[in-house]
Design an enzyme around this catalytic site. Structure first.
Site, short mmCIF file in Angstrom:
data_model
loop_
_atom_site.label_atom_id
_atom_site.label_comp_id
_atom_site.label_asym_id
_atom_site.label_seq_id
_atom_site.Cartn_x
_atom_site.Cartn_y
_atom_site.Cartn_z
N CYS A 27 13.08 23.91 -9.38
CA CYS A 27 14.11 23.97 -10.32
C CYS A 27 13.39 23.83 -12.01
O CYS A 27 14.29 23.76 -12.84
CB CYS A 27 15.06 22.71 -10.06
N ASN A 34 0.93 -1.19 0.06
CA ASN A 34 0.07 -0.06 -0.12
C ASN A 34 0.83 1.25 0.03
O ASN A 34 1.99 1.28 0.44
CB ASN A 34 -1.06 0.03 1.44
N HIS A 70 5.84 -0.35 -2.79
CA HIS A 70 5.26 0.32 -4.00
C HIS A 70 5.15 1.92 -3.85
O HIS A 70 4.47 2.53 -4.29
CB HIS A 70 3.71 -0.19 -4.26
N CYS A 93 15.76 17.09 -10.07
CA CYS A 93 16.75 17.41 -8.85
C CYS A 93 16.56 16.20 -7.66
O CYS A 93 17.16 16.23 -6.59
CB CYS A 93 16.48 18.78 -8.30
N GLY A 95 -5.39 -9.23 2.95
CA GLY A 95 -5.75 -8.32 1.94
C GLY A 95 -5.24 -8.17 0.85
O GLY A 95 -5.06 -6.83 0.27
N SER A 96 -4.72 -9.40 0.07
CA SER A 96 -3.94 -8.77 -1.33
C SER A 96 -4.36 -10.11 -1.84
O SER A 96 -4.56 -11.23 -1.37
CB SER A 96 -2.43 -9.15 -1.03
N SER A 97 -4.53 -9.86 -3.15
CA SER A 97 -5.01 -10.69 -4.27
C SER A 97 -3.85 -11.84 -4.54
O SER A 97 -4.01 -12.63 -5.29
CB SER A 97 -5.43 -10.24 -5.70
N ASP A 132 -0.64 4.23 1.01
CA ASP A 132 -1.54 5.14 1.81
C ASP A 132 -0.84 5.70 3.11
O ASP A 132 -1.49 6.75 3.50
CB ASP A 132 -2.77 4.83 1.96
P1 NAD Z 1 -5.65 -5.91 -4.88
O1 NAD Z 1 -6.65 -5.04 -5.15
O2 NAD Z 1 -5.05 -6.83 -6.10
O3 NAD Z 1 -6.35 -7.05 -3.85
C1 NAD Z 1 -7.06 -6.83 -2.61
C2 NAD Z 1 -7.58 -8.06 -2.20
O4 NAD Z 1 -7.95 -7.56 -0.86
C3 NAD Z 1 -8.95 -8.46 -3.09
O5 NAD Z 1 -8.51 -10.07 -3.07
C4 NAD Z 1 -10.00 -8.27 -2.03
O6 NAD Z 1 -10.87 -9.32 -2.05
C5 NAD Z 1 -9.44 -7.99 -0.79
N1 NAD Z 1 -10.34 -7.28 0.15
C6 NAD Z 1 -10.58 -6.02 -0.07
N2 NAD Z 1 -11.22 -5.48 1.06
C7 NAD Z 1 -11.08 -6.33 2.07
C8 NAD Z 1 -11.20 -6.45 3.32
N3 NAD Z 1 -11.93 -5.37 4.17
N4 NAD Z 1 -10.86 -7.50 4.15
C9 NAD Z 1 -10.28 -8.60 3.68
N5 NAD Z 1 -9.91 -8.59 2.27
C10 NAD Z 1 -10.27 -7.35 1.43
O7 NAD Z 1 -4.73 -5.40 -3.94
P2 NAD Z 1 -3.03 -5.83 -3.80
O8 NAD Z 1 -3.01 -7.42 -3.79
O9 NAD Z 1 -2.56 -5.07 -2.77
O10 NAD Z 1 -2.35 -5.14 -5.16
C11 NAD Z 1 -1.37 -4.97 -5.21
C12 NAD Z 1 -1.41 -3.48 -5.91
O11 NAD Z 1 -2.56 -2.43 -5.26
C13 NAD Z 1 -0.33 -2.72 -5.47
O12 NAD Z 1 0.40 -2.16 -6.56
C14 NAD Z 1 -0.81 -1.56 -4.58
O13 NAD Z 1 0.31 -0.49 -4.62
C15 NAD Z 1 -2.22 -1.23 -4.82
N6 NAD Z 1 -3.18 -0.27 -4.22
C16 NAD Z 1 -2.73 0.32 -3.11
C17 NAD Z 1 -3.95 0.72 -2.38
C18 NAD Z 1 -3.68 1.62 -1.18
O14 NAD Z 1 -2.67 1.72 -0.81
N7 NAD Z 1 -4.57 1.58 -0.22
C19 NAD Z 1 -5.10 1.08 -2.98
C20 NAD Z 1 -5.35 0.41 -4.17
C21 NAD Z 1 -4.17 -0.27 -4.81
#
Ligand code: NAD
Length: 249
Positions: free
Chosen positions: A152, A100, A117, A128, A189-191, A102
């Site tokens: 700059c 993330n 990221h 610069c 929370g990652s795909s 954020d």
């Molecule tokens: P992704 O969108 O691919 O996957 C997110 C996963 O989280 C999904 O499978 C979804 O079902 C699940 N999910 C959503 N809400 C949830 C919750 N409340 N509890 C549990 N699971 C939940 O995201 P990723 O795998 O992080 O993909 C990576 C990319 O997304 C990166 O490039 C990242 O930088 C970027 N990204 C970051 C933000 C942020 O900073 N918040 C937001 C959007 C995307």
């Protein structure tokens, strides 16, 4: 689910070096959409159009317009971010490796956050290298200064890693060092489809560190985890954290 939560808490309490790996799903409950979930950003936008380095170089104005349309500044850490910070305070979590951008882990109080990221908190000058607060830059864009420039004269680019850009080498090194030394990993929370980030939990699993995976929907990597919970992070992680802290006492 109770059983899985108990198993997750036990793994955390027994670990000597637990690490969390987080994705966009931990921030959806703060109102920031993810990319690939059911309401993900990539359902309505083409990432190659809005988040590719070549697009940025070709048309920085359109890029900044999109960036300025996403209001991230009001987002606050949610129960999931806070549960991780509690675990760290209790000595039960060594580091957070996050995809993330954020900054909500830091805002919740986590002190060791490895950002794979980059961050939306700043923008950097392509000439610069000077860093500028992102909100200030976005405010300039909204006021009509697009594309925003450094003092700059160089072009400013958000400090997020775009498609087509390499990940920051030092963050990647630290993240793999955590994967190589952890004895338990929370995967939240990652795909798990974006590489090389997704290879960090893979590396931990390869070294036989148990994974606890919490995600709203199944992933192709569920098989790697010792404990899999399909639920919202904010609904289960605070309970897991509380129970792990009880077990540790
Ligand atoms: P992704 O969108 O691919 O996957 C997110 C996963 O989280 C999904 O499978 C979804 O079902 C699940 N999910 C959503 N809400 C949830 C919750 N409340 N509890 C549990 N699971 C939940 O995201 P990723 O795998 O992080 O993909 C990576 C990319 O997304 C990166 O490039 C990242 O930088 C970027 N990204 C970051 C933000 C942020 O900073 N918040 C937001 C959007 C995307």
């Amino acid at each position: 689910m109770e059983q899985e939560m108990e198993a997750a808490a036990r793994l955390l309490a027994d670990a000597r070096h637990a690490v969390a790996f987080t994705g966009a799903g931990i921030s959806t409950e703060s109102g920031i959409p993810d990319f690939r979930g059911p309401r993900g950003l990539w359902k309505s936008l083409d990432p190659m159009k809005v988040a590719h380095i070549e697009t940025f170089k070709r048309d920085p104005r359109a890029f900044w317009e999109f960036a300025a349309s996403r209001n991230l500044s009001g987002a606050k850490p949610n129960a999931g971010h806070q549960a991780l910070a509690e675990l760290e305070r209790a000595g039960l979590l060594r580091a957070v490796v996050t995809q993330n951008v954020d900054g909500l882990h830091q805002e919740a109080g986590c002190s060791r956050v490895i950002e794979l990221h980059g961050t939306t908190r700043t923008a950097g000058c392509l000439e610069c290298g000077r860093r500028h607060p992102r909100e200030e830059t976005v405010a300039r864009v909204r006021a009509g200064e697009n594309p925003p420039l450094c003092s700059c004269g160089g072009l400013l680019k958000p400090d997020t890693v775009l498609f087509g850009e390499p990940l920051p080498a030092e963050a990647l090194r630290q993240a793999f060092a955590e994967a190589a030394s952890c004895d338990m990993m929370l995967v939240l929370g990652s795909s798990l489809v974006v590489y090389p980030a997704a290879s960090i939990p893979e590396e931990a699993a390869r070294r036989k560190a148990p994974l606890v995976l919490v995600n709203a929907e199944p992933t192709d990597k569920d098989w790697m985890a010792e404990v899999v919970i399909h639920a919202k992070i904010g609904e289960v992680l605070p309970g897991i954290s509380r129970r792990a802290r009880e077990l540790k006492q």
